[in-house]
Design a protein around this motif. Structure first.
Motif, PDB file in Angstrom:
ATOM      1  N   TRP A   1      21.584 -10.845  36.855  1.00 23.47           N
ATOM      2  CA  TRP A   1      21.546 -11.239  38.552  1.00 23.47           C
ATOM      3  C   TRP A   1      22.812 -10.732  39.282  1.00 23.47           C
ATOM      4  O   TRP A   1      22.715 -10.337  40.196  1.00 23.47           O
ATOM      5  CB  TRP A   1      21.549 -12.759  38.388  1.00 23.47           C
ATOM      6  CG  TRP A   1      22.876 -13.443  38.054  1.00 23.47           C
ATOM      7  CD1 TRP A   1      23.138 -13.800  36.758  1.00 23.47           C
ATOM      8  CD2 TRP A   1      23.774 -13.948  38.817  1.00 23.47           C
ATOM      9  NE1 TRP A   1      24.309 -14.618  36.794  1.00 23.47           N
ATOM     10  CE2 TRP A   1      24.940 -14.558  37.946  1.00 23.47           C
ATOM     11  CE3 TRP A   1      24.165 -13.911  40.224  1.00 23.47           C
ATOM     12  CZ2 TRP A   1      26.098 -15.035  38.396  1.00 23.47           C
ATOM     13  CZ3 TRP A   1      25.465 -14.575  40.781  1.00 23.47           C
ATOM     14  CH2 TRP A   1      26.235 -15.044  39.652  1.00 23.47           C
TER      15      TRP A   1
ATOM     16  N   GLY B   1      16.999 -11.938  46.156  1.00 22.24           N
ATOM     17  CA  GLY B   1      16.563 -13.164  45.621  1.00 22.24           C
ATOM     18  C   GLY B   1      16.287 -13.027  44.285  1.00 22.24           C
ATOM     19  O   GLY B   1      15.977 -11.865  43.725  1.00 22.24           O
ATOM     20  N   PHE B   2      15.923 -14.093  43.423  1.00 24.37           N
ATOM     21  CA  PHE B   2      15.910 -13.947  42.213  1.00 24.37           C
ATOM     22  C   PHE B   2      14.784 -15.058  41.755  1.00 24.37           C
ATOM     23  O   PHE B   2      14.714 -16.022  42.458  1.00 24.37           O
ATOM     24  CB  PHE B   2      17.019 -14.494  41.386  1.00 24.37           C
ATOM     25  CG  PHE B   2      18.422 -13.351  41.607  1.00 24.37           C
ATOM     26  CD1 PHE B   2      18.425 -12.126  40.527  1.00 24.37           C
ATOM     27  CD2 PHE B   2      19.184 -13.511  42.214  1.00 24.37           C
ATOM     28  CE1 PHE B   2      19.387 -11.311  40.992  1.00 24.37           C
ATOM     29  CE2 PHE B   2      20.049 -12.824  42.517  1.00 24.37           C
ATOM     30  CZ  PHE B   2      20.230 -11.355  41.887  1.00 24.37           C
TER      31      PHE B   2
ATOM     32  N   CYS C   1      14.227 -17.428  38.793  1.00 22.45           N
ATOM     33  CA  CYS C   1      14.912 -17.557  37.465  1.00 22.45           C
ATOM     34  C   CYS C   1      14.474 -19.086  36.930  1.00 22.45           C
ATOM     35  O   CYS C   1      13.708 -19.708  37.514  1.00 22.45           O
ATOM     36  CB  CYS C   1      16.424 -17.744  37.759  1.00 22.45           C
ATOM     37  SG  CYS C   1      16.950 -18.498  39.303  1.00 22.45           S
TER      38      CYS C   1
ATOM     39  N   GLN D   1      19.269 -24.225  38.800  1.00 21.53           N
ATOM     40  CA  GLN D   1      19.307 -24.794  40.217  1.00 21.53           C
ATOM     41  C   GLN D   1      20.214 -26.090  40.069  1.00 21.53           C
ATOM     42  O   GLN D   1      20.854 -26.478  41.037  1.00 21.53           O
ATOM     43  CB  GLN D   1      17.940 -25.187  40.676  1.00 21.53           C
ATOM     44  CG  GLN D   1      17.081 -25.951  40.001  1.00 21.53           C
ATOM     45  CD  GLN D   1      15.692 -26.298  40.800  1.00 21.53           C
ATOM     46  OE1 GLN D   1      15.592 -26.341  41.950  1.00 21.53           O
ATOM     47  NE2 GLN D   1      14.968 -26.290  39.776  1.00 21.53           N
TER      48      GLN D   1
ATOM     49  N   ARG E   1      22.532 -21.295  45.214  1.00 25.30           N
ATOM     50  CA  ARG E   1      21.356 -20.398  44.806  1.00 25.30           C
ATOM     51  C   ARG E   1      20.103 -21.330  45.273  1.00 25.30           C
ATOM     52  O   ARG E   1      19.286 -20.749  45.569  1.00 25.30           O
ATOM     53  CB  ARG E   1      21.106 -19.941  43.367  1.00 25.30           C
ATOM     54  CG  ARG E   1      22.338 -19.112  42.810  1.00 25.30           C
ATOM     55  CD  ARG E   1      21.791 -17.751  42.155  1.00 25.30           C
ATOM     56  NE  ARG E   1      20.964 -16.989  42.950  1.00 25.30           N
ATOM     57  CZ  ARG E   1      21.456 -15.970  43.762  1.00 25.30           C
ATOM     58  NH1 ARG E   1      22.790 -15.738  44.047  1.00 25.30           N
ATOM     59  NH2 ARG E   1      20.564 -15.342  44.859  1.00 25.30           N
TER      60      ARG E   1
ATOM     61  N   CYS F   1      20.464 -19.547  48.983  1.00 23.16           N
ATOM     62  CA  CYS F   1      19.733 -18.432  48.640  1.00 23.16           C
ATOM     63  C   CYS F   1      18.110 -18.755  48.569  1.00 23.16           C
ATOM     64  O   CYS F   1      17.328 -17.804  48.908  1.00 23.16           O
ATOM     65  CB  CYS F   1      20.162 -17.844  47.280  1.00 23.16           C
ATOM     66  SG  CYS F   1      22.011 -17.456  47.326  1.00 23.16           S
TER      67      CYS F   1
ATOM     68  N   ASP G   1      16.127 -19.263  46.035  1.00 23.74           N
ATOM     69  CA  ASP G   1      15.408 -18.545  44.772  1.00 23.74           C
ATOM     70  C   ASP G   1      14.434 -19.319  44.515  1.00 23.74           C
ATOM     71  O   ASP G   1      14.130 -20.718  44.715  1.00 23.74           O
ATOM     72  CB  ASP G   1      16.468 -18.233  43.723  1.00 23.74           C
ATOM     73  CG  ASP G   1      17.579 -17.308  44.071  1.00 23.74           C
ATOM     74  OD1 ASP G   1      17.518 -16.341  45.034  1.00 23.74           O
ATOM     75  OD2 ASP G   1      18.702 -17.368  43.429  1.00 23.74           O
TER      76      ASP G   1
ATOM     77  N   LEU H   1      13.784  -8.897  45.622  1.00 22.51           N
ATOM     78  CA  LEU H   1      13.421  -9.934  44.882  1.00 22.51           C
ATOM     79  C   LEU H   1      13.296  -9.467  43.373  1.00 22.51           C
ATOM     80  O   LEU H   1      12.468  -8.696  42.998  1.00 22.51           O
ATOM     81  CB  LEU H   1      12.010 -10.616  45.103  1.00 22.51           C
ATOM     82  CG  LEU H   1      11.616 -11.915  44.361  1.00 22.51           C
ATOM     83  CD1 LEU H   1      12.790 -13.081  44.863  1.00 22.51           C
ATOM     84  CD2 LEU H   1      10.130 -12.532  44.705  1.00 22.51           C
TER      85      LEU H   1
END
Length: 436
Positions: free
Chosen positions: A111, A135-136, A138, A143, A152, A156, A158, A188
């Motif tokens: 990441w 963005g990811f 995951c 989180q 994140r 973000c 994500d 992404l």
């Protein structure tokens, strides 16, 4: 007579460990500040309908661009890691519009490599790059990790998945539509493998299951990568379908001291790079990161994603196998690395970002009259990060820090899971004894 005891570890090792803990402490402090003093006010303005959804996304993008250099500067750039890419045209293409990047899962810092690639801007050789949000996709537990995980999740936004496509499909589609409706472009990142395997019994069983799956699909078993989980990938194609953005394969090789770290899955010499390993380059041998890019023939959700991904992972397996052979035979410098060009980060720019962060943070706490509390908090945070990592590393026999606190939290989670299982087994045995 005064005797001086020898240190249990060499002095450079001690300094390196302190630098690692300090790096993560500064990372957490800066990210925590940006989360509390930048995102929270913006979020309240959005909730009060003062900011539109589109404007809110623009503000979070600005916050991310402000925080990102703080994230990767110390672990990667200041610690001596270099990043190389074999196709700068594809890299530039991925930053021009919505793009989906499917990467192998060869480390716990994939990441961070993605953040660096998205942050790049300016002229590299004869090519011009623009900065783009990253963005990811995951695992859901990230989180909940303190500070970085919260950032994140909140800033973000994500995609957090539980590895069950039935549960995750609506979540993925909602996230994609949310960004498309506001016109927010992003790279992404997704690792279709889903997990990083170590040397545990469960990991070995999973590697064997992947090898058997390859055989059942008519492929020679992969030795350097796991098989991709393709079900959710079909849904993620919607991220690029409307704008016909590129779907790109990324194969990342981590090299240190002339040795491939993410070598064969079954090799006892395999090392999973994490934040601590990257930071150790400050006092020791840095990790060089080589990115191999290729366009994937996926344009819509109607394409056979399973077949495309399996063929792509066969390519990734070949890339890493070639890296391994070239390094072992000392041929890398002669031919193989000539196709890779270094992607150089602007150290001066990163230092400016760090200096500005420091000035703003210190000025803010002085103006609020909480300087004493802040420095006490910073000191306690350093101790928590240091002690937590040492404890987690002893419990799991390895550092697993993709984000701060992860080694400790996951080790405690595994410990209590085993403890609860043991209690259940004892209760079951006692119940059986009572029956007799």
């Amino acid at each position: 007579m005064l005797t001086i005891r020898r240190l249990p570890y060499p002095l450079p090792t001690i300094i390196s460990e302190i630098y690692c803990h300090l790096s993560l402490t500064l990372l957490c402090l800066n990210v925590c500040f940006d989360l509390c003093f930048l995102w929270v006010p913006v979020y309240f303005l959005f909730k009060l309908n003062i900011l539109s959804e589109s404007l809110y996304q623009q503000c979070t993008t600005l916050i991310i661009n402000w925080t990102t250099p703080i994230v990767f500067a110390m672990p990667m750039v200041f610690s001596g890691s270099r990043v190389f890419c074999d196709d700068l045209d594809i890299l530039r293409e991925s930053k021009e519009m919505n793009s989906l990047l499917l990467a192998n899962h060869g480390s716990r810092v994939d990441w961070m490599v993605g953040m660096l690639c998205g942050f790049l801007m300016g002229q590299i050789g004869d090519r011009r790059y623009r900065r783009i949000r990253v963005g990811f996709v995951c695992e859901a537990i990230i989180q909940y990790m303190p500070i970085i995980g919260w950032y994140r999740r909140c800033v973000c936004d994500d995609v957090f998945v539980s590895r069950s496509f039935g549960k995750d499909q609506m979540k993925i589609e909602s996230n994609i539509h949310h960004f498309q409706n506001t016109g927010t472009e992003r790279m992404l990142f997704l690792s279709p493998e889903g997990v990083v395997v170590d040397h545990g019994t469960h990991d070995k069983e999973y590697i064997q299951a992947c090898r058997e799956f390859c055989r059942s699909q008519g492929y020679t078993p992969f030795e350097y990568v796991l098989t991709p989980r393709y079900k959710g990938s079909n849904c993620l194609v919607k991220h690029v379908e409307k704008v016909r953005g590129p779907v790109i394969s990324i194969c990342v090789a981590y090299v240190r001291n002339g040795r491939l770290l993410n070598c064969k899955l079954s090799s006892p010499e395999r090392v999973i790079a994490d934040l601590y390993l990257l930071n150790q380059g400050f006092m020791g041998s840095p990790v060089d990161i080589y990115i191999s890019l290729a366009r994937l023939p996926i344009k819509s959700t109607n394409d056979d994603v399973k077949k495309v991904l399996m063929n792509d992972y066969r390519r990734k397996d070949w890339v890493l196998r070639t890296w391994d052979k070239q390094l072992k035979h000392g041929l890398v410098e002669q031919t193989w690395t000539k196709q890779y060009k270094e992607v150089i980060s602007d150290r001066q720019e990163l230092l400016v970002y760090h200096a500005l962060h420091a000035i703003i943070v210190i000025a803010t706490v002085l103006c609020l009259g909480i300087a004493r509390f802040f420095f006490k908090f910073a000191g306690n945070l350093f101790l928590v990060i240091m002690c937590g990592h040492i404890m987690g590393k002893r419990m799991s026999s390895a550092s697993k820090e993709s984000v701060p606190f992860e080694t400790c939290i996951k080790s405690l989670f595994v410990f209590f899971s085993k403890f609860l299982d043991m209690i259940r087994q004892m209760k079951t045995r006692n119940a059986k004894k009572k029956e007799f």
